[in-house]
Design a protein around this motif. Structure first.
Motif, short mmCIF file in Angstrom:
data_model
loop_
_atom_site.label_atom_id
_atom_site.label_comp_id
_atom_site.label_asym_id
_atom_site.label_seq_id
_atom_site.Cartn_x
_atom_site.Cartn_y
_atom_site.Cartn_z
N GLY A 23 0.79 -1.23 0.00
CA GLY A 23 0.00 0.00 0.00
C GLY A 23 0.82 1.27 0.00
N ALA A 24 2.14 1.14 0.22
CA ALA A 24 2.99 2.34 0.19
C ALA A 24 3.03 2.93 -1.22
N ILE A 25 3.15 4.24 -1.30
CA ILE A 25 3.30 4.90 -2.60
C ILE A 25 4.76 5.32 -2.75
N LEU A 26 5.39 4.91 -3.85
CA LEU A 26 6.77 5.32 -4.14
C LEU A 26 6.74 6.23 -5.37
N THR A 27 7.30 7.43 -5.23
CA THR A 27 7.36 8.34 -6.38
C THR A 27 8.78 8.91 -6.45
N ASP A 28 9.05 9.71 -7.47
CA ASP A 28 10.38 10.30 -7.62
C ASP A 28 10.26 11.61 -8.38
N VAL A 29 11.41 12.30 -8.54
CA VAL A 29 11.41 13.59 -9.24
C VAL A 29 12.43 13.60 -10.38
N GLY A 30 12.84 12.44 -10.85
CA GLY A 30 13.89 12.35 -11.86
C GLY A 30 13.49 12.91 -13.22
N SER A 31 14.49 13.39 -13.97
CA SER A 31 14.25 14.09 -15.23
C SER A 31 14.08 13.16 -16.43
N VAL A 32 14.27 11.85 -16.25
CA VAL A 32 14.06 10.85 -17.30
C VAL A 32 13.12 9.81 -16.70
N LYS A 33 12.17 9.30 -17.47
CA LYS A 33 11.20 8.42 -16.83
C LYS A 33 11.28 6.96 -17.28
N GLN A 34 11.63 6.67 -18.53
CA GLN A 34 11.75 5.26 -18.92
C GLN A 34 12.86 4.56 -18.13
N ALA A 35 13.99 5.23 -17.95
CA ALA A 35 15.11 4.63 -17.23
C ALA A 35 14.78 4.40 -15.76
N VAL A 36 13.98 5.31 -15.21
CA VAL A 36 13.59 5.19 -13.81
C VAL A 36 12.71 3.95 -13.60
N ILE A 37 11.80 3.74 -14.52
CA ILE A 37 10.94 2.55 -14.45
C ILE A 37 11.79 1.28 -14.61
N ARG A 38 12.70 1.33 -15.56
CA ARG A 38 13.60 0.20 -15.80
C ARG A 38 14.42 -0.15 -14.55
N ASP A 39 14.90 0.89 -13.85
CA ASP A 39 15.82 0.66 -12.72
C ASP A 39 15.10 0.36 -11.40
N LEU A 40 13.88 0.86 -11.24
CA LEU A 40 13.21 0.70 -9.94
C LEU A 40 12.22 -0.46 -9.92
N GLN A 41 11.40 -0.53 -10.99
CA GLN A 41 10.26 -1.45 -10.95
C GLN A 41 10.62 -2.91 -10.60
N PRO A 42 11.72 -3.45 -11.13
CA PRO A 42 12.02 -4.87 -10.83
C PRO A 42 12.21 -5.15 -9.34
N HIS A 43 12.56 -4.11 -8.57
CA HIS A 43 12.85 -4.34 -7.15
C HIS A 43 11.61 -4.22 -6.26
N LEU A 44 10.53 -3.66 -6.79
CA LEU A 44 9.42 -3.28 -5.90
C LEU A 44 8.50 -4.47 -5.59
N PRO A 45 8.11 -4.60 -4.32
CA PRO A 45 7.13 -5.63 -3.94
C PRO A 45 5.81 -5.36 -4.67
N PRO A 46 5.02 -6.42 -4.93
CA PRO A 46 3.83 -6.27 -5.80
C PRO A 46 2.79 -5.26 -5.29
N LYS A 47 2.64 -5.10 -4.00
CA LYS A 47 1.56 -4.22 -3.52
C LYS A 47 2.00 -2.79 -3.23
N VAL A 48 3.18 -2.42 -3.75
CA VAL A 48 3.62 -1.02 -3.63
C VAL A 48 3.14 -0.25 -4.86
N HIS A 49 2.60 0.97 -4.64
CA HIS A 49 2.14 1.80 -5.77
C HIS A 49 3.29 2.67 -6.25
N PHE A 50 3.67 2.48 -7.49
CA PHE A 50 4.81 3.20 -8.06
C PHE A 50 4.29 4.29 -9.01
N VAL A 51 4.62 5.55 -8.69
CA VAL A 51 4.14 6.70 -9.49
C VAL A 51 5.34 7.54 -9.91
N PRO A 52 5.99 7.19 -11.05
CA PRO A 52 7.11 8.02 -11.51
C PRO A 52 6.63 9.44 -11.78
#
Lengths: 224, 224
Positions: A23-52
């Motif tokens: 249920g946690a929300i993870l977000t970021d402020v990075g200036s590139v977004k495809q790379a951020v998804i590539r680098d973060l998403q594989p590590h995240l537990p399934p029930k975490v909400h990821f909002v680049p």
């Protein structure tokens, strides 16, 4: 909320993943977004909400001391609504940025990276280059370039004073989009170079007249 | 004092020459100096004092309405002391600019044209090019470039909103110096492009660190 140079994301993702609750929300402020998804998403537990996210605002200064109350006011914040993320998580991050005065918009990570390559990454690359060209001038010319910088060069030096590590990471992580728009820029610059060499004043004046209209559009969009 | 686009100078010289009395001082504010001497000097009666000048100050706006009290304050004015011109005439023009708050310096027309090619003409050429590249984007991308311009692009549009005729004439009349510095810029940009393509982060970071020092020099020279 992750707010570091992009090259740190993968390691951060690995380290924080075990501590992220369902249920946690993870977000970021990075200036590139495809790379951020590539680098973060594989590590995240399934029930975490990821909002680049990318709040498009800033100056050439970095760090907490460089913040000021109006920094985000009237500027755009781009959020990526991933198909696997709950819409309510995206809306919640959006409301936070709206409270800081931002207009929030969602788009795909691919489109974000293309738009920012034009509006931000290419201008920074050009500014870094021209200031670099000036630093390599013979000394007598270089000291005068600094003294007479008010005639245009100064604006480039402000942009080229931005954080070196942050910008290194941006170029390395948005390589394709940056190289593609740089190729277009190079073609246009070569055409202009040719017009100067051959004294084609009409071509120069035509371009310089067209570019004025873009400035007016920006003033009308209240982004000036 | 002549203050028109450079392409009008030769005709102006022809027309005003018969009305110039012995001892009159003729000066100008043009952004290129070798071409001004080439276009004006042949028309001038022998006892007229010719002092080519360039107050290096301005905004992207043109015309009398664009003036403001502080425009020249703390900025440099470059005067060309021609061998055939009486030093007292040069000093008199210098005093006028000093009363408007400028620092006055003399240099050769050739050196002026080289310095300004770096500090002013190349930055304008680059800004015109990048804004032109953006105007040629497909419509969906273009509207977003305007909305997200605050991320760097905006600074270029301000420069690229400068007067088209004035700038056409500058490029046509300082062709050699502009093409020479443009060639250096192109080499540097190609090297940077290659570093991005091959993921050479150290090269990028080294350059971005060096360019910061130039910004500090400008702030120390109080030209920021």
């Amino acid at each position: 909320m992750i707010a570091t140079p992009l090259s740190a994301y993968a390691d951060i993702g690995r380290r924080i993943a075990p501590a992220l609750q369902a249920g946690a929300i993870l977000t970021d402020v990075g200036s590139v977004k495809q790379a951020v998804i590539r680098d973060l998403q594989p590590h995240l537990p399934p029930k975490v909400h990821f909002v680049p996210g990318h709040p498009v605002a800033g100056t050439e200064h970095s760090g907490p001391e460089a913040g000021f109350a109006e920094l985000f006011r009237g500027r755009w914040c781009i959020l990526i609504a991933l198909p696997e993320t709950a819409p309510e998580a995206v809306a919640r991050v959006g409301r936070m940025w709206e409270r800081l005065g931002m207009h929030v918009v969602t788009m795909s990570a691919d489109h974000h990276d293309k738009v920012l390559a034009v509006t931000s990454h290419l201008p920074h690359l050009i500014a870094y280059t021209i200031v670099g060209t000036a630093t390599d001038l013979e000394d007598s010319l270089k000291s005068e370039v600094i003294e007479f910088s008010a005639s245009g060069f100064r604006d480039f030096t402000r942009i080229a004073a931005s954080d070196p590590v942050m910008w290194r990471d941006i170029f390395l992580n948005n390589r394709e989009a940056v190289l593609e728009i740089l190729q277009r820029f190079n073609e246009d610059l070569t055409a202009l170079q040719r017009a100067i060499r051959w004294g084609e004043g009409d071509k120069l004046q035509d371009l310089f007249t067209r570019t004025r209209a873009i400035r007016r559009s920006i003033i009308e969009a209240k982004q000036d």
